[in-house]
Design a protein around this motif. Structure first.
Motif, mmCIF file in Angstrom:
data_model
loop_
_atom_site.group_PDB
_atom_site.id
_atom_site.type_symbol
_atom_site.label_atom_id
_atom_site.label_comp_id
_atom_site.label_asym_id
_atom_site.label_seq_id
_atom_site.Cartn_x
_atom_site.Cartn_y
_atom_site.Cartn_z
ATOM 1 N N PRO A 476 0.822 -1.206 0.000
ATOM 2 C CA PRO A 476 0.000 0.000 0.000
ATOM 3 C C PRO A 476 0.865 1.268 0.000
ATOM 4 C CG PRO A 476 0.140 -0.891 2.215
ATOM 5 C CD PRO A 476 0.955 -1.794 1.349
ATOM 6 N N PHE A 477 2.204 1.099 0.079
ATOM 7 C CA PHE A 477 3.113 2.258 0.156
ATOM 8 C C PHE A 477 3.326 2.869 -1.225
ATOM 9 C CE2 PHE A 477 3.995 0.199 4.092
ATOM 10 C CZ PHE A 477 4.449 1.195 4.952
ATOM 11 N N TYR A 478 3.055 4.146 -1.350
ATOM 12 C CA TYR A 478 3.272 4.849 -2.614
ATOM 13 C C TYR A 478 4.752 5.214 -2.711
ATOM 14 C CZ TYR A 478 2.772 8.314 -6.344
ATOM 15 O OH TYR A 478 2.900 9.012 -7.513
ATOM 16 N N GLY A 479 5.392 4.853 -3.820
ATOM 17 C CA GLY A 479 6.803 5.181 -4.036
ATOM 18 C C GLY A 479 6.923 6.549 -4.677
ATOM 19 N N GLU A 480 7.835 7.365 -4.170
ATOM 20 C CA GLU A 480 7.990 8.742 -4.646
ATOM 21 C C GLU A 480 8.010 8.796 -6.167
ATOM 22 O OE1 GLU A 480 11.309 10.817 -3.056
ATOM 23 O OE2 GLU A 480 11.213 12.372 -4.583
ATOM 24 N N MET A 481 7.166 9.673 -6.719
ATOM 25 C CA MET A 481 6.962 9.667 -8.166
ATOM 26 C C MET A 481 6.122 10.865 -8.540
ATOM 27 S SD MET A 481 7.656 7.716 -10.652
ATOM 28 C CE MET A 481 7.167 7.449 -12.314
ATOM 29 N N GLY A 482 6.432 11.467 -9.675
ATOM 30 C CA GLY A 482 5.598 12.551 -10.188
ATOM 31 C C GLY A 482 5.414 13.673 -9.190
ATOM 32 N N GLY A 483 6.446 13.974 -8.406
ATOM 33 C CA GLY A 483 6.388 15.100 -7.489
ATOM 34 C C GLY A 483 5.782 14.751 -6.136
ATOM 35 N N GLU A 484 5.078 13.610 -6.053
ATOM 36 C CA GLU A 484 4.489 13.227 -4.759
ATOM 37 C C GLU A 484 5.507 12.419 -3.957
ATOM 38 O OE1 GLU A 484 0.545 11.323 -4.858
ATOM 39 O OE2 GLU A 484 1.073 10.245 -3.049
ATOM 40 N N VAL A 485 5.734 12.820 -2.712
ATOM 41 C CA VAL A 485 6.720 12.118 -1.875
ATOM 42 C C VAL A 485 6.227 10.706 -1.568
ATOM 43 C CG1 VAL A 485 7.661 14.175 -0.783
ATOM 44 C CG2 VAL A 485 5.709 13.016 0.262
ATOM 45 N N GLY A 486 7.168 9.848 -1.148
ATOM 46 C CA GLY A 486 6.824 8.464 -0.836
ATOM 47 C C GLY A 486 6.191 8.350 0.546
ATOM 48 N N ASN A 540 -3.032 17.548 -0.515
ATOM 49 C CA ASN A 540 -2.188 18.484 -1.245
ATOM 50 C C ASN A 540 -2.065 18.115 -2.716
ATOM 51 O OD1 ASN A 540 -1.673 20.254 0.841
ATOM 52 N ND2 ASN A 540 -0.049 18.944 1.678
ATOM 53 N N HIS A 541 -2.067 16.815 -3.009
ATOM 54 C CA HIS A 541 -1.999 16.429 -4.419
ATOM 55 C C HIS A 541 -3.278 16.836 -5.151
ATOM 56 C CE1 HIS A 541 -0.171 13.423 -7.457
ATOM 57 N NE2 HIS A 541 -0.679 14.474 -8.031
ATOM 58 N N THR A 542 -4.417 16.550 -4.538
ATOM 59 C CA THR A 542 -5.692 16.961 -5.143
ATOM 60 C C THR A 542 -5.713 18.478 -5.344
ATOM 61 O OG1 THR A 542 -6.825 15.086 -4.156
ATOM 62 C CG2 THR A 542 -8.193 16.953 -4.818
ATOM 63 N N CYS A 543 -5.132 19.168 -4.378
ATOM 64 C CA CYS A 543 -5.118 20.633 -4.475
ATOM 65 C C CYS A 543 -4.334 21.108 -5.701
ATOM 66 C CB CYS A 543 -4.532 21.225 -3.199
ATOM 67 S SG CYS A 543 -4.779 22.993 -3.113
ATOM 68 N N THR A 544 -3.234 20.410 -6.053
ATOM 69 C CA THR A 544 -2.478 20.842 -7.248
ATOM 70 C C THR A 544 -3.370 20.753 -8.487
ATOM 71 O OG1 THR A 544 -1.564 18.654 -7.714
ATOM 72 C CG2 THR A 544 -0.227 20.099 -6.352
ATOM 73 N N VAL A 566 4.696 17.559 -3.872
ATOM 74 C CA VAL A 566 3.563 17.364 -2.976
ATOM 75 C C VAL A 566 4.067 16.636 -1.737
ATOM 76 C CG1 VAL A 566 1.338 16.262 -2.697
ATOM 77 C CG2 VAL A 566 1.949 17.250 -4.908
ATOM 78 N N THR A 567 3.975 17.276 -0.578
ATOM 79 C CA THR A 567 4.385 16.634 0.670
ATOM 80 C C THR A 567 3.223 16.690 1.650
ATOM 81 O OG1 THR A 567 5.146 18.624 1.785
ATOM 82 C CG2 THR A 567 6.712 17.563 0.311
ATOM 83 N N ALA A 568 3.468 16.208 2.863
ATOM 84 C CA ALA A 568 2.418 16.278 3.867
ATOM 85 C C ALA A 568 2.250 17.711 4.371
ATOM 86 C CB ALA A 568 2.752 15.342 5.027
ATOM 87 N N ASP A 569 3.305 18.521 4.258
ATOM 88 C CA ASP A 569 3.256 19.885 4.806
ATOM 89 C C ASP A 569 2.651 20.911 3.871
ATOM 90 O OD1 ASP A 569 4.550 18.869 7.014
ATOM 91 O OD2 ASP A 569 6.515 19.211 6.106
ATOM 92 N N GLY A 570 2.679 20.626 2.584
ATOM 93 C CA GLY A 570 2.167 21.612 1.660
ATOM 94 C C GLY A 570 2.498 21.211 0.243
ATOM 95 N N ALA A 674 1.486 26.456 -1.570
ATOM 96 C CA ALA A 674 0.181 26.526 -0.913
ATOM 97 C C ALA A 674 0.082 25.472 0.178
ATOM 98 C CB ALA A 674 -0.935 26.326 -1.941
ATOM 99 N N ILE A 675 -0.878 25.671 1.056
ATOM 100 C CA ILE A 675 -1.134 24.697 2.120
ATOM 101 C C ILE A 675 -2.625 24.376 2.129
ATOM 102 C CG2 ILE A 675 0.816 25.247 3.627
ATOM 103 C CD1 ILE A 675 -0.965 27.232 5.084
ATOM 104 N N THR A 676 -2.959 23.243 2.717
ATOM 105 C CA THR A 676 -4.375 22.876 2.827
ATOM 106 C C THR A 676 -4.648 22.376 4.243
ATOM 107 O OG1 THR A 676 -4.033 20.566 2.237
ATOM 108 C CG2 THR A 676 -4.478 22.070 0.426
ATOM 109 N N GLY A 677 -5.939 22.153 4.530
ATOM 110 C CA GLY A 677 -6.382 21.475 5.749
ATOM 111 C C GLY A 677 -5.800 22.017 7.036
#
Ligand code: ATP
Ligand code: MG
Length: 850
Positions: A476-486, A540-544, A566-570, A674-677
C-alpha cells in the motif's frame, strides 16, 4: 510505441534517455510485463553524460550528436536473431535501397575467459545476405552489450556503411575501416541479442525471456539515403544551418572553424529545446546543470567563432519547430516557453562570459607582472569551474597575449574534482536476497494497510551510510513519483516491527527504505502506511489539480504544469506564465479552489483506461511524462488529469487552501506554494493569536484599524510639535551663545557645548555666518542620544587668511574618538566620546586663533 521523454524521471542511475532500451528497462529487468511482445519506436536520445558521452566530439565530427533519434525494434521473449537480422536486411536493402556492396556486419568473436564462443548463429544468418568478407569479428568492447555490472546482456551485431568515393574503396577495402573512427565508414544500426543474465559474482546464466533490442541512428540513416558525407548536409540540419547563416552572416562550408561552430550550435539547439520541452529547465544541479553546460558550449562557440555577442540561438527555435513539430508536438506546443528560457539563459551566460574575460585579463596581467609565461592551472580551472569558461577559450585568449596555460595543473584540478564527485556519489549495492519470484503490486489507491510478503531485500551503502531496501509482493506504500513524496509507516509481523522511512520508485519497482533488515523475512507482514501523513499528502496532491485548473481559468490556457512537489506539509506548483501573478489573481484562484472544496466533489478515478478514451475525456497530460496505452485518469468535476498519484476521496477533505507565496523560478516559469487542511488551520490560529496580541497592546480597542490610524495621526502631530519646540530652543541657545561670545585678536568667537542634534547645530552655524559675515569663528560641540559631534564655521575673510575648518575638526576630532572633515569654511566631525567635547572645542579655538 511513442518516444519516451528525453529526461528520465524514475531511474536513479540515469539522467537522460541515452538509448531506445531505457524506456523498456522495467520489462527487460522483469519488473513489468510488456503489453505487447513486439514493439517499434523512434526514441529521442541524449548522450552527454555517464556511460555514453559524445559531447566533446559533437561539431568536430559529422556523425555524433548530443540529441539524436534512435529507431528501434523490440522483441520481449518473442522473435530472436533470425528475424531481427533478416528484417533489418529487408528494411535497409529492399525497402530503403541501400547498396548491399557498401554494407558490413560485425559479429561477436567470443571470449575464452567468459567461456563464450563466436556468435556463429548470427554469422550464419548474415551469410545468407552478405559475402563472408563483409562479416567481421568484433571484440567484447564493440560486440558484447551489457546493461550494467549485473543484469541482462548478450552479443550484438552492428551494421556499418561505407560511403567513400569508389576510387577510395578500390584502394582500401571497407572491411579494414570498420570501427576505426573513419568518418565515411560508420555504424548505422546495432542489433543487440540479450540472451544472458550476469550475476553479481560475474558469471553468466541463460535469460529465460530473450530480448531483441535494436538501435539505428535516424540522422546517420538519412545521410546515407541522401548520399551525403555529413549528417549536417542532410535536410535534418540544413534548414537550421541556413537560418543560422543568415543570422550570423557566416556561410557554411567556407571556414573549418566557423563550420564547427555552426554544427555545434544547430546540434545543441535541438538538445536544449527538447530538454526544456520535456520539463528540464537549465539549473545549477544535476540534469539541469548538464543542459546549462550544453547551452553554454553553444553560446561560447557562437561568441568566439561566429561573432555573436548577444543571445541568438533561441532565434532558431521557430525553424526547429517547423522541421520537427509535427513528429514531436511537445516542441511546437511549448515554443514560446522554450524561446524565453533559452534567451534568458544565453543572455545571462554572455554576461558571465564578459566577467570571465575581465577576470582572465586580471590573471594574465598578474602572470606577466610576475615575469611568468604560463597561467597557473588552478586559475584556469577556477575560470572553468565557476564561470563555465572552457580551457580552450582560456588558451585562445592567453595565446593572443603570448602566454600559455599550465594544462597539467588544470588536469590535476579536474581529476581531483571528479574524484570528489565520484566519492560522493559512490553507491555499493548488495546482492538482492531473493525470497520469491512474485511480481510486486501497488494496492495503495484503495488500502493503507495490507498483508504482504517480502519478495527480496538488500543492503545499500552510500556515503558511508547503510540503508536497507525491501520489496513486497503487495504494497500500500506509494513510491515517490511525479512530485508526490513516498509513504512512510511500518511493517509488522508476529515477531518484529520494521520502520519504513521512505518509499522510492525505481524502474517500476516500489522500494521500501527500512531501518533494519528483517529477522524473519519469510513471515507475513502487515504493511501499514502512516495514514495521517498520507491523507495530508493526498489533500495536497488533489489541491495541485484544482489549482492547475483555476490558474488556467484565471490566467489563460497557456498555463502548463512545469513541475510540482507534494508533501504532507504543503505543495509547490510550477507553471508556465510570462509575468507576475498579481495578488488579485491569486485571490481569485484561491476563491475558485475553495468553492470547489466546499462543493465536496467526489473523486472519480479511471484505472487502466485506454489512452485514446482518456484524451476524449479531455484529460490534461504533462509534457515530459511517459504514458502507456492504458493510463489512470483522476477527475474532480471539470478537473480531469492523467495522474498516478494518491488523492483525496472528495475535495471536501482538503478543508481549505491558502496560497502562501508566488515567485519566479526561471524565465517564463512561476512557482506558487500553498497549504491545505490542518496547515491552513494552524496558520489561521497564528494570525488570530497575533491579532489578539495586537489588540491587547492597544487596550482591546474595538476598532483596531481606527485606533491605529488615530495613533499614527497623533504621533505625526506630536512630532510636528516636538520639531517646533526644538527649533525654538535652538533659537534660544543661539541667543545665549551670541551673548557669551568673546573677541580674541579681533575675531568674534562663538563657542560652547549644546545638548542638540548636529543637524540643528548646522542650521545655527549658517544663521550665525549670515548674521556676522566678518571676523567670525563658530565652534559648537553638541551631543544627542549619547553621540558627540563638532561643528566649525569660519567667515570668508578668515578662510582667505588661510584658516581651515576641515583641518581643525580632523585634529580635534581625536579628542572625541572620532573623525570628520569638510570645507575650509564649514566642517563637522562625529565621535564616540562625549566627555571630550569641551576639550575639543577649546582645542579648535586655540588652533584657529590661539
Ligand atoms: P559509435 O561507435 O558510432 O559512437 P555507438 O556504438 O555508440 O556508435 P550504439 O550505442 O550502438 O552506438 O547506438 C546505436 C545507434 O545509434 C548507432 O548505430 C548510431 O547509428 C546511433 N548513434 C549512436 N550514438 C550517436 C550519436 N552520438 N549521434 C547520432 N547517432 C548516434
Ligand atoms: Mg558511441
Amino acid at each position: 510505441m511513442p518516444s519516451a521523454p528525453m529526461v528520465v524521471k524514475d531511474d536513479p542511475t540515469l539522467m537522460f534517455t541515452n538509448a531506445g532500451m531505457n524506456q523498456f528497462k522495467d520489462i527487460i529487468l522483469g519488473n513489468a510485463t510488456p503489453k505487447c511482445r513486439r514493439q517499434a519506436d523512434s526514441q529521442k536520445c541524449l548522450r552527454v553524460s555517464g556511460k555514453h558521452n559524445d559531447l566533446e566530439e559533437v561539431g568536430h565530427d559529422t556523425y555524433h550528436h548530443t540529441m539524436f533519434e534512435m529507431l528501434g525494434n523490440w522483441s520481449f521473449g518473442d522473435y530472436f536473431k533470425k528475424e531481427a537480422i533478416s528484417w533489418a536486411w529487408e528494411y535497409i536493402v529492399d525497402v530503403l535501397k541501400i547498396d548491399p556492396k557498401d554494407l558490413y556486419a560485425t559479429v561477436f568473436e567470443g571470449s575464452p575467459e567468459e567461456g563464450l564462443t563466436r556468435d556463429d548463429e548470427a554469422a550464419g544468418i548474415w551469410e545468407q545476405f552478405l559475402p563472408k568478407d563483409h562479416i567481421i569479428n568484433g571484440n567484447k568492447h564493440d560486440n558484447f552489450w551489457e546493461m550494467g555490472d549485473t543484469g541482462p546482456c548478450g552479443p550484438c551485431s552492428e551494421i556499418h556503411v561505407d560511403s567513400r568515393p569508389e576510387e577510395e574503396k578500390a584502394k582500401v577495402p571497407g572491411r579494414e575501416l570498420v570501427n576505426k573512427d573513419h568518418p565515411q565508414v560508420i555504424e548505422i544500426w546495432n542489433l543487440v541479442f540479450m540472451q544472458y543474465n550476469r550475476k553479481a559474482d560475474g558469471s553468466l546464466e541463460g535469460l529465460p525471456a530473450k530480448v531483441i533490442d535494436t538501435g539505428m541512428g535516424f540522422e546517420r540513416l538519412v545521410r546515407t539515403l541522401q548520399g551525403k558525407t555529413s549528417n549536417y548536409d542532410t535536410d535534418v540540419f540544413q534548414p537550421l544551418i541556413k537560418v543560422l547563416g543568415d543570422l550570423s552572416g557566416c556561410k557554411y562550408g567556407e571556414d573549418e572553424k566557423k563550420d564547427i561552430a555552426m554544427r555545434v550550435v544547430v546540434d545543441h539547439l535541438r538538445a536544449i529545446a527538447f530538454a526544456i520541452a520535456d520539463g528540464q529547465l537549465p539549473s545549477n544541479a544535476k540534469a539541469g546543470y548538464v543542459i546549462r553546460r550544453i547551452l553554454r558550449r553553444a553560446v561560447r562557440y557562437g561568441y568566439t567563432f561566429l561573432g555573436q555577442k548577444e543571445a541568438f540561438i533561441y532565434k532558431l527555435v521557430p525553424t526547429l519547430v517547423d522541421e520537427m513539430g509535427e513528429a514531436f508536438p511537445e516542441i511546437a506546443a511549448q515554443q514560446k516557453l522554450v524561446m524565453k528560457v533559452m534567451q534568458e539563459e544565453e543572455s545571462s551566460f554572455l554576461r558571465t562570459l564578459e566577467n570571465g574575460i575581465k577576470l582572465l585579463q586580471g590573471v594574465i596581467d598578474e602572470t606577466k607582472a610576475a615575469g611568468k609565461t604560463e597561467i597557473a592551472g588552478d586559475k584556469a580551472f577556477t575560470l572553468f569551474d565557476t564561470f563555465g569558461f572552457p580551457l580552450d577559450l582560456t588558451e585562445l585568449i592567453c595565446r593572443e597575449q603570448g602566454l600559455a596555460v599550465d594544462e597539467k595543473g588544470f588536469d590535476v584540478c579536474m581529476q581531483e574534482q571528479k574524484n570528489r564527485a565520484r566519492n560522493a556519489a559512490e553507491v555499493k549495492l548488495g546482492d538482492w536476497v531473493v525470497l520469491s519470484e512474485a511480481e510486486s503490486e501497488f494496492v495503495g489507491y484503495d488500502n493503507t494497510e495490507y498483508p504482504a510478503h517480502i519478495v527480496k531485500y538488500r543492503e545499500v551503502q552510500q556515503k558511508k551510510r547503510t540503508a536497507y531496501e525491501v520489496i513486497l509482493d503487495k504494497t500500500p506504500f506509494y513510491g515517490e513519483m511525479g512530485g508526490e513524496v513516498g509513504d512512510s509507516g511500518v511493517l509488522v509481523s508476529e515477531n518484529e516491527e520494521i520502520k519504513v522511512l521512505d518509499t522510492k520508485k525505481e524502474n517500476g519497482l516500489s522500494i521500501h527504505i527500512v531501518d533494519k533488515l528483517p529477522e524473519h523475512p519469510e513471515a507475513e507482514f502487515m504493511a501499514c502506511v502512516d495514514v495521517e501523513r498520507r491523507r495530508a499528502i493526498e489533500a495536497n496532491h488533489t489541491c495541485t489539480h484544482l489549482l492547475d485548473e483555476a490558474l488556467r481559468e484565471v490566467l489563460g490556457t497557456h498555463v502548463e504544469q512545469k513541475g510540482s512537489l507534494v508533501t504532507a506539509d504543503g505543495l509547490r506548483f510550477d507553471f508556465s506564465h510570462f509575468e507576475k501573478v498579481t495578488p488579485e489573481q491569486l485571490r481569485e484562484v484561491e476563491h475558485i479552489v475553495n468553492a470547489k472544496i466546499r462543493e465536496d466533489i467526489p473523486l472519480k478515478e479511471y484505472r487502466d483506461y485506454p489512452i485514446e478514451k482518456a484524451k476524449e475525456l479531455g484529460a490534461i497530460a504533462l509534457f515530459g511524462e511517459k504514458y502507456g496505452d492504458k493510463v489512470r485518469v483522476v477527475q474532480f468535476g471539470t478537473s480531469v488529469e492523467f495522474c498516478g498519484g494518491c488523492h483525496a476521496q472528495s475535495t471536501g477533505r482538503l478543508g481549505m487552501v491558502r496560497i502562501t507565496s508566488e515567485s519566479s523560478i526561471a524565465a517564463g516559469v512561476r512557482r506558487i506554494e500553498a497549504i491545505t487542511g490542518k496547515a491552513v488551520e494552524e496558520t489561521l490560529d497564528k494570525m488570530q493569536d497575533f491579532m489578539a496580541d495586537l489588540k491587547g497592546l492597544l487596550n482591546n480597542a474595538p476598532d483596531l484599524m481606527a485606533t491605529i490610524q488615530k495613533a499614527i495621526a497623533e504621533n505625526k502631530e506630536l512630532q510636528a510639535q516636538v520639531d517646533e519646540f526644538k527649533a525654538q530652543k535652538a533659537q534660544q541657545l543661539k541667543q545665549v551663545l551670541i551673548e557669551k561670545a568673546r573677541e580674541v585678536n579681533g575675531v568674534k568667537v562663538i563657542a560652547g557645548v549644546l545638548p542638540m542634534e548636529a543637524q540643528h547645530v548646522k542650521d545655527i552655524a549658517f544663521q550665525l555666518r549670515g548674521q556676522f559675515p566678518e571676523h567670525l569663528l563658530v565652534v559648537i560641540g553638541s551631543e544627542a542620544a549619547g553621540k558627540p559631534a563638532l561643528t566649525v564655521s569660519l567667515s570668508d575673510d578668515l578662510v582667505a587668511e588661510g584658516k581651515n575648518a576641515g583641518q581643525y575638526v580632523r585634529e580635534a576630532g581625536k579628542l572625541i574618538q572620532g573623525g570628520g572633515g569638510g570645507q575650509p569654511h564649514f566642517a563637522t566631525a562625529g565621535g564616540k566620546n562625549p566627555e571630550g567635547l569641551k576639550a575639543a572645542v577649546d582645542k579648535i579655538v586655540e588652533l584657529a586663533i590661539g
